[in-house]
Design a protein around this motif. Structure first.
Motif, PDB file in Angstrom:
ATOM      1  N   THR A 179      -7.888   3.621   1.047  1.00  0.00           N
ATOM      2  CA  THR A 179      -6.549   3.114   0.714  1.00  0.00           C
ATOM      3  C   THR A 179      -6.621   1.614   0.431  1.00  0.00           C
ATOM      4  OG1 THR A 179      -5.557   4.791   2.147  1.00  0.00           O
ATOM      5  CG2 THR A 179      -4.158   2.950   1.519  1.00  0.00           C
ATOM      6  N   ILE A 180      -7.372   0.910   1.275  1.00  0.00           N
ATOM      7  CA  ILE A 180      -7.535  -0.541   1.086  1.00  0.00           C
ATOM      8  C   ILE A 180      -8.322  -0.835  -0.186  1.00  0.00           C
ATOM      9  CG2 ILE A 180      -8.628  -2.601   2.061  1.00  0.00           C
ATOM     10  CD1 ILE A 180      -7.960  -1.459   4.853  1.00  0.00           C
ATOM     11  N   VAL A 181      -9.406  -0.065  -0.421  1.00  0.00           N
ATOM     12  CA  VAL A 181     -10.263  -0.295  -1.599  1.00  0.00           C
ATOM     13  C   VAL A 181      -9.476  -0.092  -2.883  1.00  0.00           C
ATOM     14  CG1 VAL A 181     -12.218   0.656  -2.916  1.00  0.00           C
ATOM     15  CG2 VAL A 181     -12.455   0.207  -0.467  1.00  0.00           C
ATOM     16  N   PHE A 182      -8.735   1.042  -2.980  1.00  0.00           N
ATOM     17  CA  PHE A 182      -7.956   1.308  -4.191  1.00  0.00           C
ATOM     18  C   PHE A 182      -6.891   0.232  -4.405  1.00  0.00           C
ATOM     19  CE2 PHE A 182      -9.060   6.035  -3.740  1.00  0.00           C
ATOM     20  CZ  PHE A 182     -10.054   5.954  -4.722  1.00  0.00           C
ATOM     21  N   ALA A 183      -6.258  -0.202  -3.323  1.00  0.00           N
ATOM     22  CA  ALA A 183      -5.238  -1.254  -3.430  1.00  0.00           C
ATOM     23  C   ALA A 183      -5.863  -2.549  -3.922  1.00  0.00           C
ATOM     24  CB  ALA A 183      -4.558  -1.457  -2.085  1.00  0.00           C
ATOM     25  N   ILE A 184      -7.039  -2.884  -3.393  1.00  0.00           N
ATOM     26  CA  ILE A 184      -7.706  -4.139  -3.791  1.00  0.00           C
ATOM     27  C   ILE A 184      -8.143  -4.073  -5.255  1.00  0.00           C
ATOM     28  CG2 ILE A 184      -9.834  -5.474  -3.442  1.00  0.00           C
ATOM     29  CD1 ILE A 184      -9.435  -5.043  -0.422  1.00  0.00           C
ATOM     30  N   LEU A 185      -8.624  -2.881  -5.707  1.00  0.00           N
ATOM     31  CA  LEU A 185      -9.008  -2.733  -7.118  1.00  0.00           C
ATOM     32  C   LEU A 185      -7.811  -2.986  -8.028  1.00  0.00           C
ATOM     33  CD1 LEU A 185     -11.362   0.401  -6.973  1.00  0.00           C
ATOM     34  CD2 LEU A 185     -12.022  -1.966  -7.446  1.00  0.00           C
ATOM     35  N   ALA A 186      -6.657  -2.418  -7.630  1.00  0.00           N
ATOM     36  CA  ALA A 186      -5.436  -2.645  -8.428  1.00  0.00           C
ATOM     37  C   ALA A 186      -5.031  -4.108  -8.380  1.00  0.00           C
ATOM     38  CB  ALA A 186      -4.314  -1.754  -7.891  1.00  0.00           C
ATOM     39  N   MET A 187      -5.195  -4.729  -7.202  1.00  0.00           N
ATOM     40  CA  MET A 187      -4.848  -6.158  -7.067  1.00  0.00           C
ATOM     41  C   MET A 187      -5.772  -7.029  -7.921  1.00  0.00           C
ATOM     42  SD  MET A 187      -4.161  -5.983  -2.973  1.00  0.00           S
ATOM     43  CE  MET A 187      -4.175  -7.745  -2.630  1.00  0.00           C
ATOM     44  N   LEU A 188      -7.048  -6.673  -7.966  1.00  0.00           N
ATOM     45  CA  LEU A 188      -7.992  -7.434  -8.804  1.00  0.00           C
ATOM     46  C   LEU A 188      -7.616  -7.329 -10.284  1.00  0.00           C
ATOM     47  CD1 LEU A 188     -11.382  -6.515  -7.059  1.00  0.00           C
ATOM     48  CD2 LEU A 188     -10.447  -8.822  -7.305  1.00  0.00           C
ATOM     49  N   LYS A 189      -7.167  -6.116 -10.651  1.00  0.00           N
ATOM     50  CA  LYS A 189      -6.764  -5.904 -12.047  1.00  0.00           C
ATOM     51  C   LYS A 189      -5.552  -6.761 -12.403  1.00  0.00           C
ATOM     52  CE  LYS A 189      -7.018  -3.572 -15.951  1.00  0.00           C
ATOM     53  NZ  LYS A 189      -8.148  -3.791 -16.870  1.00  0.00           N
ATOM     54  N   ILE A 190      -4.637  -6.917 -11.449  1.00  0.00           N
ATOM     55  CA  ILE A 190      -3.413  -7.706 -11.714  1.00  0.00           C
ATOM     56  C   ILE A 190      -3.737  -9.194 -11.720  1.00  0.00           C
ATOM     57  CG2 ILE A 190      -1.167  -8.361 -10.737  1.00  0.00           C
ATOM     58  CD1 ILE A 190      -0.978  -5.465  -9.653  1.00  0.00           C
ATOM     59  N   SER A 191      -4.492  -9.670 -10.673  1.00  0.00           N
ATOM     60  CA  SER A 191      -4.796 -11.103 -10.608  1.00  0.00           C
ATOM     61  C   SER A 191      -6.066 -11.333  -9.802  1.00  0.00           C
ATOM     62  CB  SER A 191      -3.630 -11.873  -9.983  1.00  0.00           C
ATOM     63  OG  SER A 191      -3.999 -13.218  -9.762  1.00  0.00           O
ATOM     64  N   LEU A 192      -7.129 -11.699 -10.497  1.00  0.00           N
ATOM     65  CA  LEU A 192      -8.400 -11.976  -9.836  1.00  0.00           C
ATOM     66  C   LEU A 192      -8.276 -13.196  -8.932  1.00  0.00           C
ATOM     67  CD1 LEU A 192     -11.474 -11.461  -9.523  1.00  0.00           C
ATOM     68  CD2 LEU A 192     -11.806 -12.928 -11.537  1.00  0.00           C
ATOM     69  N   GLU A 193      -7.618 -14.212  -9.420  1.00  0.00           N
ATOM     70  CA  GLU A 193      -7.489 -15.472  -8.677  1.00  0.00           C
ATOM     71  C   GLU A 193      -6.753 -15.271  -7.350  1.00  0.00           C
ATOM     72  OE1 GLU A 193      -5.659 -19.991  -9.374  1.00  0.00           O
ATOM     73  OE2 GLU A 193      -5.418 -18.446 -10.912  1.00  0.00           O
ATOM     74  N   LEU A 194      -5.636 -14.534  -7.406  1.00  0.00           N
ATOM     75  CA  LEU A 194      -4.814 -14.292  -6.213  1.00  0.00           C
ATOM     76  C   LEU A 194      -5.579 -13.426  -5.189  1.00  0.00           C
ATOM     77  CD1 LEU A 194      -2.001 -15.228  -5.457  1.00  0.00           C
ATOM     78  CD2 LEU A 194      -1.073 -13.087  -6.351  1.00  0.00           C
ATOM     79  N   THR A 195      -6.337 -12.445  -5.672  1.00  0.00           N
ATOM     80  CA  THR A 195      -7.072 -11.530  -4.785  1.00  0.00           C
ATOM     81  C   THR A 195      -8.217 -12.262  -4.082  1.00  0.00           C
ATOM     82  OG1 THR A 195      -6.532  -9.717  -6.289  1.00  0.00           O
ATOM     83  CG2 THR A 195      -8.231  -9.294  -4.651  1.00  0.00           C
ATOM     84  N   LEU A 196      -8.908 -13.118  -4.795  1.00  0.00           N
ATOM     85  CA  LEU A 196      -9.974 -13.913  -4.162  1.00  0.00           C
ATOM     86  C   LEU A 196      -9.396 -14.811  -3.072  1.00  0.00           C
ATOM     87  CD1 LEU A 196     -12.119 -14.917  -7.284  1.00  0.00           C
ATOM     88  CD2 LEU A 196     -12.693 -13.253  -5.508  1.00  0.00           C
ATOM     89  N   PHE A 197      -8.183 -15.288  -3.307  1.00  0.00           N
ATOM     90  CA  PHE A 197      -7.480 -16.115  -2.327  1.00  0.00           C
ATOM     91  C   PHE A 197      -7.208 -15.294  -1.051  1.00  0.00           C
ATOM     92  CE2 PHE A 197      -3.535 -17.965  -0.582  1.00  0.00           C
ATOM     93  CZ  PHE A 197      -3.935 -19.284  -0.429  1.00  0.00           C
ATOM     94  N   VAL A 198      -6.830 -13.997  -1.252  1.00  0.00           N
ATOM     95  CA  VAL A 198      -6.562 -13.103  -0.112  1.00  0.00           C
ATOM     96  C   VAL A 198      -7.837 -12.874   0.704  1.00  0.00           C
ATOM     97  CG1 VAL A 198      -5.919 -10.727   0.531  1.00  0.00           C
ATOM     98  CG2 VAL A 198      -4.608 -11.955  -1.198  1.00  0.00           C
ATOM     99  N   PHE A 199      -8.958 -12.724   0.014  1.00  0.00           N
ATOM    100  CA  PHE A 199     -10.226 -12.422   0.680  1.00  0.00           C
ATOM    101  C   PHE A 199     -10.649 -13.495   1.677  1.00  0.00           C
ATOM    102  CE2 PHE A 199     -12.114  -9.395  -2.757  1.00  0.00           C
ATOM    103  CZ  PHE A 199     -11.241  -8.402  -2.318  1.00  0.00           C
TER     104      PHE A 199
END
Length: 609
Positions: A179-199
């Motif tokens: 569930t987390i992996v699929f959500a993160i993949l979708a988040m990366l697709k929307i915004s790489l910059e924002l997702t790296l910030f989350v990490f």
């Protein structure tokens, strides 16, 4: 991988079907959990009229462009519906899409839970079966060192804990992480910059949460051990209630119980505190991440204008969607620690080596034809020897009585003949077969045992009598009761042989229970009878009735009689006088009296009494 997880795998393999389907439906659940939020994007685009006009069906250009293809395909139909039927139809399509994805997500979750339930309940049943088989098969010597309450706690409480906590591993490694992996993949697709910030913040949260549960397993083990002690206190108090009350010992046992439940309270509160911290702590850390996202992502939408506003709302939904599985993982990881502690206690019993087992090439004893030989036996329960170089021959059809003071080793002979314990040195032979070389079932089929403690089970008289012959008819049961002088009181009971005798037979007197235990041995009809002080706890009237029953039963049988009251063994073919594990005299009653030795003194002492 934890050793206890490896040990549980063979139990789970029996239910491969349910494991495979649980994993399959969990994957679908995780996928649709993400899609249900992604489906919100076209809905918001329709609502805020931000959607691109797509007038031609898009072409599929490979799996890497699947997201773009799906988006354009959906936008094509939204555009078409809006132009042909008005925007309300496009809105209806997108709302239906959202409802459908949420519905499918929950359907798959239900299906996965059903298969997990069947797996858990199946393994619980198998573990209980194996555990009970083990505790029944273990030798009596094992229980002389263990509390029965602790074994009961492992059998009931710990096995339940394994079921409740252990199989959350499947959730930990499949459902929630995906569930987390699929959500993160979708988040990366929307915004790489924002997702790296989350990490940057997720590992910090995980580290804080893991610190909370560090000592949970050891505390769970201590709590489960204390629970076993608590059950022991209750079991011993109820078993010995007459002694407790007659000695006014209620305050002592109450204090013992209260001390135990206070220790358990302290441990459970400590464990509960950490368990309860897991969920709110993980949620708070998640909300902190969401708050930072709102600040940073908001600036990308409002200031930098590098992120679509609708996509940012979907992104927040996906980020929040990570919180639920993250909470579940942190909570489940704590519960798995409880399960690991419980599994350790369960497998500790399952892995105990059974020191008294049939040999691989053990033979079946079909019948008893000649004699029993005890040759040069040495035996001790601890360091102090109980039998020293003990030898005795018991011919078929004869009655041999063992007499002597308490601690002389008489009852030990009964324990060794039935292989409740194994001899340390020397050998016991039945028709020249060492009893270690024959199957225990065939050995015990040849022997009947009547002990001083008449052990009865909660059930009917018939059920108790038929233990040695489950196929016996009512007529055979009644005949055995008559031989044991027991039918005279059984026939007057409200339901006769179908009367329930209560827990441990507490509705009957000592003499009545003893005659029932003799009837049980009579119905089994073995060629060798072992009587271990069968009349020592009875009053004179009951003793006379039981003695008559014993004499009826011993006709045409080989009998080993361990006696305290010498008046009961005067007709024995041979009387063996024991002292400190050795034979000091043997002969008939008359021969031993004529010698004027140890036996004569024992008779005189009992006559004087």
């Amino acid at each position: 991988m934890d050793e206890n997880i490896k040990k549980i795998i063979p139990f789970a393999r029996k239910y491969d079907f349910h494991i495979v389907w649980n994993i399959f439906f969990n994957v679908l659940y995780a996928l649709f959990s993400t899609l249900s939020f992604v489906a919100l994007f076209p809905l918001m685009e329709v609502l805020f009229k931000m959607n691109e006009r797509v007038v031609a069906l898009p072409k599929y250009e490979g799996i890497l462009e699947l997201g773009t293809y799906g988006k354009q395909y959906l936008q094509y139909y939204i555009t078409k519906l809006s132009e042909e039927n008005g925007p309300e139809y496009a809105l209806l399509l997108t709302v239906s899409l959202v409802i459908s994805t949420f519905l499918l997500k929950n359907v798959f979750n239900y299906a996965a839970s059903q298969h997990l339930m069947k797996l858990k309940n199946g393994v619980l049943r198998d573990l209980r079966e194996k555990m009970f088989n083990k505790i029944i098969d273990l030798p009596i010597s094992y229980y002389s060192e263990k509390r029965k309450g602790d074994i009961m706690a492992r059998m009931l409480g710990d096995v339940n804990e394994v079921q409740n906590s252990f199989f959350m591993v499947l959730e930990l490694i499949i459902k929630e992480p995906l569930t987390i992996v699929f959500a993160i993949l979708a988040m990366l697709k929307i915004s790489l910059e924002l997702t790296l910030f989350v990490f940057v913040f997720i590992p910090i949260s995980g580290f804080i949460i893991s610190k909370i549960g560090k000592s949970l397993k050891s505390k769970s083990q201590r709590a489960q051990k204390e629970n076993g002690y608590l059950i022991s206190v209750v079991e011993e108090s109820l078993t010995g209630l007459k002694v407790v009350k007659s000695y006014n010992a209620e305050p002592f046992f109450k204090k013992t119980f209260i001390d135990s439940i206070n220790r358990l309270l302290h441990l459970n509160n400590s464990i509960g505190k950490k368990n309860n911290l897991a969920s709110p702590m993980s949620e708070f850390m998640g909300i902190v991440v969401i708050a930072i996202l709102l600040w940073y992502g908001g600036s990308l939408v409002l200031v930098d204008k590098t992120l679509n506003g609708a996509l940012f709302i979907v992104y927040l939904g996906l980020a929040y969607n990570i919180l639920t599985p993250a909470k579940a993982i942190s909570k489940a990881s704590y519960q798995v620690k409880n399960g690991l502690a419980a599994a350790e206690r369960v497998f500790e019993v399952l892995e105990v080596e059974n020191t008294i087992e049939d040999k691989v090439d053990a033979v079946e004893l079909q019948d008893f034809k000649n004699e029993i030989n005890l040759k040069n036996i040495n035996f001790s329960y601890g360091e102090e020897p109980v039998l020293k170089n003990f030898s005795l021959t018991i011919p078929k059809g004869k009655t041999v009585a063992l007499v002597g003071q308490s601690g002389s080793g008489k009852s030990t002979i009964a324990n060794l003949l039935t292989r409740f314990y194994d001899v340390k040195n020397g050998e016991i032979l039945i028709d020249n077969h060492n009893i270690k070389d024959v199957t225990m079932k065939s050995l015990r089929d040849l022997t009947g045992l009547v002990t001083q403690d008449s052990i009865m089970f909660n059930g009917t008289i018939k059920d108790n009598i038929r233990l040695g012959n489950l196929e016996a008819t009512n007529e055979e049961v009644i005949n055995a009761l008559k031989i044991a002088n027991a039918y005279e009181f059984v026939k007057d009971l409200p339901s006769g042989i179908d009367t329930n005798i209560g827990d441990s037979g507490n509705k009957l007197s000592g003499g009545q229970k003893q005659r029932l235990s003799i009837a049980r041995a009579v119905l089994k009809n073995p060629p060798i009878m072992i009587l271990d002080e069968a009349t020592s706890a009875l009053d004179t009237e009951s003793e006379r009735l039981v003695q008559d029953a014993l004499e009826n039963m011993m006709q045409n049988r080989t009998s080993v009689v361990i006696a305290h009251r010498l008046s009961t063994i005067q007709k024995a073919d041979k009387i063996v006088v024991m002292q400190k594990g050795e034979i000091v005299e043997q002969g008939t009653h008359e021969e031993l009296l004529a010698k004027g030795g140890t036996y004569s003194k024992l008779v005189m002492m009992q006559s004087f009494e």
